[in-house]
Design a protein around this motif. Structure first.
Motif, mmCIF file in Angstrom:
data_model
loop_
_atom_site.group_PDB
_atom_site.id
_atom_site.type_symbol
_atom_site.label_atom_id
_atom_site.label_comp_id
_atom_site.label_asym_id
_atom_site.label_seq_id
_atom_site.Cartn_x
_atom_site.Cartn_y
_atom_site.Cartn_z
ATOM 1 N N ALA A 425 -37.857 13.220 -39.154
ATOM 2 C CA ALA A 425 -38.147 14.394 -38.331
ATOM 3 C C ALA A 425 -39.083 14.057 -37.181
ATOM 4 N N GLY A 426 -39.180 12.753 -36.848
ATOM 5 C CA GLY A 426 -40.140 12.329 -35.843
ATOM 6 C C GLY A 426 -39.542 12.137 -34.470
ATOM 7 N N TYR A 427 -40.265 11.381 -33.641
ATOM 8 C CA TYR A 427 -39.829 11.131 -32.275
ATOM 9 C C TYR A 427 -40.399 9.800 -31.811
ATOM 10 N N LEU A 428 -39.802 9.267 -30.755
ATOM 11 C CA LEU A 428 -40.271 8.039 -30.133
ATOM 12 C C LEU A 428 -40.692 8.367 -28.703
ATOM 13 N N ALA A 429 -41.899 7.970 -28.328
ATOM 14 C CA ALA A 429 -42.414 8.253 -26.988
ATOM 15 C C ALA A 429 -42.584 6.949 -26.220
ATOM 16 N N VAL A 430 -42.032 6.895 -25.015
ATOM 17 C CA VAL A 430 -42.216 5.763 -24.115
ATOM 18 C C VAL A 430 -43.228 6.179 -23.053
ATOM 19 N N MET A 431 -44.267 5.365 -22.858
ATOM 20 C CA MET A 431 -45.361 5.702 -21.941
ATOM 21 C C MET A 431 -45.547 4.535 -20.981
ATOM 22 N N ALA A 432 -45.165 4.727 -19.724
ATOM 23 C CA ALA A 432 -45.111 3.628 -18.761
ATOM 24 C C ALA A 432 -46.243 3.726 -17.750
ATOM 25 N N TYR A 433 -47.226 2.858 -17.885
ATOM 26 C CA TYR A 433 -48.319 2.748 -16.909
ATOM 27 C C TYR A 433 -47.899 1.765 -15.831
ATOM 28 N N THR A 486 -47.415 -1.677 -19.909
ATOM 29 C CA THR A 486 -48.379 -1.969 -18.846
ATOM 30 C C THR A 486 -47.850 -3.162 -18.075
ATOM 31 N N GLY A 487 -48.394 -3.378 -16.867
ATOM 32 C CA GLY A 487 -47.876 -4.463 -16.051
ATOM 33 C C GLY A 487 -48.961 -5.173 -15.270
ATOM 34 N N GLU A 488 -48.737 -6.428 -15.016
ATOM 35 C CA GLU A 488 -49.682 -7.216 -14.237
ATOM 36 C C GLU A 488 -49.754 -6.668 -12.810
ATOM 37 N N VAL A 489 -50.953 -6.634 -12.278
ATOM 38 C CA VAL A 489 -51.165 -6.154 -10.912
ATOM 39 C C VAL A 489 -51.194 -7.350 -9.970
ATOM 40 N N LEU A 505 -58.837 0.757 -13.522
ATOM 41 C CA LEU A 505 -58.806 2.131 -14.034
ATOM 42 C C LEU A 505 -57.514 2.395 -14.785
ATOM 43 N N GLN A 506 -56.402 1.960 -14.228
ATOM 44 C CA GLN A 506 -55.107 2.153 -14.882
ATOM 45 C C GLN A 506 -55.078 1.485 -16.252
ATOM 46 N N LEU A 507 -55.562 0.242 -16.330
ATOM 47 C CA LEU A 507 -55.549 -0.481 -17.597
ATOM 48 C C LEU A 507 -56.497 0.168 -18.602
ATOM 49 N N ALA A 508 -57.651 0.649 -18.137
ATOM 50 C CA ALA A 508 -58.578 1.334 -19.041
ATOM 51 C C ALA A 508 -57.955 2.605 -19.595
ATOM 52 N N GLN A 509 -57.200 3.313 -18.772
ATOM 53 C CA GLN A 509 -56.528 4.521 -19.255
ATOM 54 C C GLN A 509 -55.482 4.177 -20.311
ATOM 55 N N ALA A 510 -54.728 3.112 -20.071
ATOM 56 C CA ALA A 510 -53.705 2.698 -21.031
ATOM 57 C C ALA A 510 -54.324 2.262 -22.354
ATOM 58 N N LEU A 511 -55.336 1.390 -22.272
ATOM 59 C CA LEU A 511 -55.954 0.886 -23.497
ATOM 60 C C LEU A 511 -56.733 1.985 -24.218
ATOM 61 N N GLY A 512 -57.318 2.914 -23.452
ATOM 62 C CA GLY A 512 -58.039 4.014 -24.084
ATOM 63 C C GLY A 512 -57.118 4.896 -24.881
ATOM 64 N N ASP A 513 -55.957 5.188 -24.337
ATOM 65 C CA ASP A 513 -55.001 6.026 -25.065
ATOM 66 C C ASP A 513 -54.377 5.258 -26.221
ATOM 67 N N PHE A 514 -54.112 3.973 -26.009
ATOM 68 C CA PHE A 514 -53.559 3.143 -27.084
ATOM 69 C C PHE A 514 -54.520 3.111 -28.266
ATOM 70 N N GLY A 515 -55.826 3.024 -27.963
ATOM 71 C CA GLY A 515 -56.821 3.043 -29.026
ATOM 72 C C GLY A 515 -56.870 4.374 -29.742
ATOM 73 N N ALA A 516 -56.699 5.484 -29.005
ATOM 74 C CA ALA A 516 -56.708 6.808 -29.629
ATOM 75 C C ALA A 516 -55.536 6.957 -30.588
ATOM 76 N N LEU A 517 -54.390 6.414 -30.220
ATOM 77 C CA LEU A 517 -53.229 6.459 -31.109
ATOM 78 C C LEU A 517 -53.454 5.581 -32.338
ATOM 79 N N GLY A 518 -54.004 4.390 -32.101
ATOM 80 C CA GLY A 518 -54.277 3.484 -33.217
ATOM 81 C C GLY A 518 -55.284 4.049 -34.195
ATOM 82 N N ASP A 519 -56.298 4.753 -33.681
ATOM 83 C CA ASP A 519 -57.305 5.357 -34.556
ATOM 84 C C ASP A 519 -56.698 6.399 -35.483
ATOM 85 N N ARG A 520 -55.578 6.983 -35.067
ATOM 86 C CA ARG A 520 -54.905 7.987 -35.890
ATOM 87 C C ARG A 520 -53.817 7.376 -36.776
ATOM 88 N N GLY A 521 -53.674 6.070 -36.719
ATOM 89 C CA GLY A 521 -52.674 5.407 -37.545
ATOM 90 C C GLY A 521 -51.255 5.590 -37.046
#
Length: 548
Positions: A425-433, A486-489, A505-521
């Motif tokens: 009953a889940g979903y897959l999310a693609v998040m492109a920075y 994420t992609g090399e600049v 800033l872009q990379l910090a936003q990506a890693l910050g959100d990635f960490g928030a997802l990881g913290d929730r398992g």
């Protein structure tokens, strides 16, 4: 398949028999509780005592079709001055509700607007290099502190000055009264249109946030208000109220927690609805996940026990045989109807549709990562991203849950495990920075992945989605699986007056959100493209080898 149609003020909501019983039950509840009349009267008690204080300052959208007319003379004066100065290239710096609605309005009404809702330095550079001598920049931020928008403003101010242009001749500000941006605009002499502070960002389509950039781009915004006004006359009634029907259709289903959105007009409407619905309902472990698809056929699955297909169209009742609910009508009426329906759905779901408790988390993570990075040496820089699980060509693989991908031999195997990790009953999310235009092939990943799983697949450009589905990802049901890109600049761009660049800033936003997802398992994979074009090509190749 039988259907029931409610038509008012040129807006039509058609309900298929597949949803009729559930909607009828929800409508009986709503009518018995007098919800339509209370909402039209801005009754803040509709969402319970815990939400009342927030709702009391977030219901100004109900009568914007009338109140926003007061802004039209001021907007017309600004437009006339900019046109007289030969400024015909409109750039909008804004995020979420400050950018999505005007993007829909202008695209649907034949205008031209460049939207900056990114921190990707390549995309920002491209915008700044385009007709700077004819550019008017609209800086839109409700809070006046939005980091992305503040960064865009700083970069453009510097570019204007370097070109011998006074920014006061080019910058127009839209913000709330008393915000830091309002104070800055007054100090610098920027023309400013103040929005209604009693309207939240995602409900702000018919406020100054939607009207100012659209008018500058040549749209007749008075006509947009006329379209909404025709519908507003129906909103207090229990019958002939298509917006109430739509609200019952969205929130009246037990188990329907995914709304699949299909439609070609209004252009971009699905992305606007996505933000409105996801950020309004995705909290407290519940909510409605919008899934924007290229067409009804591209959904990758038929409506089922957890998915409700909603089609929309601006000009006539759309012919989408698979759709459970069909919404047709002019753009102004659609904006108001979807806002009304989302508020109604919030009541049916038992949540506050006006707050966004989990959006701030990723913002805080971004700020913390930037501060740590500035204080760290090269060896312990948190923005270095850590050692990858594996490298496949131009793609590095980083995992929040290494156990799920242990011993994976290549990118294809990682993607295979990721797809199979999506619960029933889940979903897959693609998040492109990435660069929304330069790396446009990333968007093709959504239909490719949708063909590999019976579950919904969403796609969002970062950091834009953080102001949209990002709330649902962290506050909604814990059944998501996440693929971050994420992609090399290659050519970074400093943010003037700040100690970081757009790329950092872009990379910090990506890693910050990635960490928030990881913290929730949450199962999550970050694919870092060492070279963007080659990395995307390798990713497409690997996906073609994944088995359904």
């Amino acid at each position: 398949m039988s259907s029931e149609q409610v038509n008012a003020a040129n807006l039509t909501v058609t309900l298929r028999a597949t949803v009729g019983d559930a909607v009828s039950a929800a409508l009986r509840t709503l009518r018995g509780e007098g919800v339509a009349a209370k909402l039209a009267a801005k009754d803040a008690s509709l969402w319970g005592p815990q939400a009342q204080s927030e709702a009391a300052i977030r219901l100004g959208w109900v009568d914007l079709a009338r109140s926003s007319r007061e802004l039209l003379p001021e907007i017309e004066r600004i437009v006339a001055r900019k046109r007289a100065a030969g400024l015909d290239h409109v750039v909008l710096a804004g995020m979420g509700g400050s950018s999505l609605a005007p993007e829909v309005i202008v695209a649907s009404r034949g205008g031209e607007l460049t939207t900056l809702d990114t921190t990707d330095p390549h995309q920002v550079r491209r915008a700044m290099a385009d007709r700077l001598d004819r550019t008017v920049l609209v800086v839109s931020s409700k809070s006046g502190t939005t980091v992305e928008t503040d960064s865009h403003r700083r970069a453009y101010e510097q570019a204007f000055r370097e070109a011998g242009i006074d920014p006061a001749d080019r910058v127009v500000v839209v913000t709330d009264p008393g915000s830091p941006l309002a104070d800055l605009a007054a100090e610098h002499g920027y023309p400013t249109v103040l929005a209604d502070p009693n309207v939240g960002g995602r409900y702000s389509a018919l406020t100054a946030f939607g009207l100012v950039p659209s008018a500058l781009a040549g749209v007749d915004v008075a006509a947009l208000l006329d379209e909404a006004a025709a519908l507003s006359e129906t909103l207090a009634g229990d019958s002939d109220n298509p917006a109430l029907e739509l609200g019952a259709a969205l929130g009246g289903f037990s188990g329907h927690d995914k709304i699949v959105l299909a439609g070609e007009t209004p252009v971009g409407m699905g992305d606007w609805i996505e933000q409105l619905v996801a950020e309004s309902t995705g909290k407290e472990g519940t909510g409605l996940l919008p899934v924007v698809v290229e067409s009804a056929e591209a959904a990758g699955f038929a409506p089922g026990p957890d998915a409700h297909l909603v089609a929309f169209d601006e000009n006539a009742t759309p012919d989408v045989p698979l759709a459970d609910t069909l919404v047709a009508g002019p753009l102004g009426a659609q904006f108001l109807a979807w806002e009304y329906a989302t508020a109604v759905a919030g009541r049916l779901l038992g949540i506050n549709p006006f707050d966004q408790p989990n959006v701030q988390e990723s913002k805080d993570n971004t700020k913390a990562l930037l501060e740590k990075s500035l204080a760290a040496g090269d060896s312990d820089d948190p923005l270095a991203g850590g050692a990858p699980l594996l490298v496949d060509g131009a793609v590095e693989v980083h995992c929040a849950d290494a156990a799920l991908f242990a011993d994976a031999k290549d990118l294809t195997e990682v993607l295979q495990r990721l797809v199979r990790a999506v619960p029933e009953a889940g979903y897959l999310a693609v998040m492109a920075y990435l660069d929304r235009y330069g790396d446009a092939s990333a968007a093709a990943l959504r239909p490719m992945l949708a063909s590999l799983t019976p579950c919904p697949v969403t796609f969002g450009w970062g950091p834009r989605f953080l102001h949209s589905t990002g709330q649902y990802h962290k506050g909604g049901p814990a059944n998501g699986v996440f693929l971050q890109l994420t992609g090399e600049v290659t050519e970074d761009l400093d943010v003037p007056g700040r100690a970081y660049s757009f790329g950092r800033l872009q990379l910090a936003q990506a890693l910050g959100d990635f960490g928030a997802l990881g913290d929730r398992g949450r199962p999550a994979v970050r694919l870092h493209l060492r070279e963007r074009s080659a990395g995307l090509a390798r990713l497409h190749e690997a996906l073609e080898r994944v088995e359904p």
